[in-house]
Motif scaffolding. Sequence first.
Motif, PDB file in Angstrom:
ATOM      1  N   ARG A   2       0.797  -1.098   0.088  1.00 19.34           N
ATOM      2  CA  ARG A   2      -0.068   0.279   0.047  1.00 19.34           C
ATOM      3  C   ARG A   2       0.688   1.409   0.076  1.00 19.34           C
ATOM      4  NH1 ARG A   2      -3.540  -0.959  -2.377  1.00 19.34           N
ATOM      5  NH2 ARG A   2      -2.800  -2.955  -2.899  1.00 19.34           N
ATOM      6  N   SER A   3       0.312   2.252  -0.599  1.00 19.59           N
ATOM      7  CA  SER A   3       1.001   3.683  -0.619  1.00 19.59           C
ATOM      8  C   SER A   3       1.284   4.424   0.773  1.00 19.59           C
ATOM      9  CB  SER A   3       0.272   4.546  -1.686  1.00 19.59           C
ATOM     10  OG  SER A   3      -0.762   4.745  -0.952  1.00 19.59           O
ATOM     11  N   SER A  62      -2.336   5.554   1.698  1.00 15.54           N
ATOM     12  CA  SER A  62      -3.372   4.534   2.098  1.00 15.54           C
ATOM     13  C   SER A  62      -2.945   4.230   3.549  1.00 15.54           C
ATOM     14  CB  SER A  62      -3.327   3.340   1.136  1.00 15.54           C
ATOM     15  OG  SER A  62      -3.688   3.558   0.109  1.00 15.54           O
TER      16      SER A  62
END
Length: 280
Positions: A35-36, A39
């Motif tokens: 996930r970034s 996020s």
Amino acid sequence: MTITFTLLHPGAMGAKAGGEATRTGTRVLYVPTGRSAASLRRAREAGLEPADSLESALAASDFVLSVCPPHAAEDVAHEVLAHPFRGVYVEANAISPDRTRRIAAACAERGVRMLDGSIVGGPPGPGSAPRLYLSGDGEQVTRLAGAFEGTQVVARPLDAEIGAASALKMAYASYQKSARVLAAVSHALAAHHGVATELAREAASLTSNILAETDQLPSVAARAWRWAPELEEIAATLRTAGLPAEMAEGAAAVLGRWADDKDDHDLTVEEVLGHLRAEG
């Protein structure tokens, strides 16, 4: 008994919707791997619980809630189905009923139950309470709806089969999204001709809620023979200004389906809508 679900993935909508569910005591898991940073921040702020892996999250979950960009919906579903999972998969993306039913078929092949979901409205927050429509098995719909009871995500069960919730989203978004695009084109055309201020003034005077005014549709059909040429003129004006004319051309083509309804103001709404369907 506490409900646990895995949220795929904690985007702008998903994270806040999951955060609302935690207010009812629901345990909401997410998988931070891959996930970034944005996020991960959203997930933390929403109070979601990180899981070591998708496999461990699925093993602990009663539901999987898929809220992702539409193009990724089937890939996300197959990623889940590649793991052992005996809970309920909730397909809550803005996809067509046909795609939803394909995902349902893939779930059935692996013995996984599925609910069809659609979210109407913006992320939950001050002044925003999105509606989560759910169709499919009534018992599981009621169970999942309970995870959002009293929150700013308003669960609205539909007494309907898989595909109904997705169809509602498509019907609503076909107007809501297209209307925003049309507004952009209109303002660009006005700006090109130096009348942006005047268009804004006219826009401010509008009081119609067009999507709600179904009683006006027979009148539209009766006047389609006059409206279609006007839309063709609009398309020509847009092309001359270097602006996209496809939506105006498309509207003119739609009006053509009401060609036989010229000046017939006695049609019912049902008849008017029926005349839009292609024959054969």
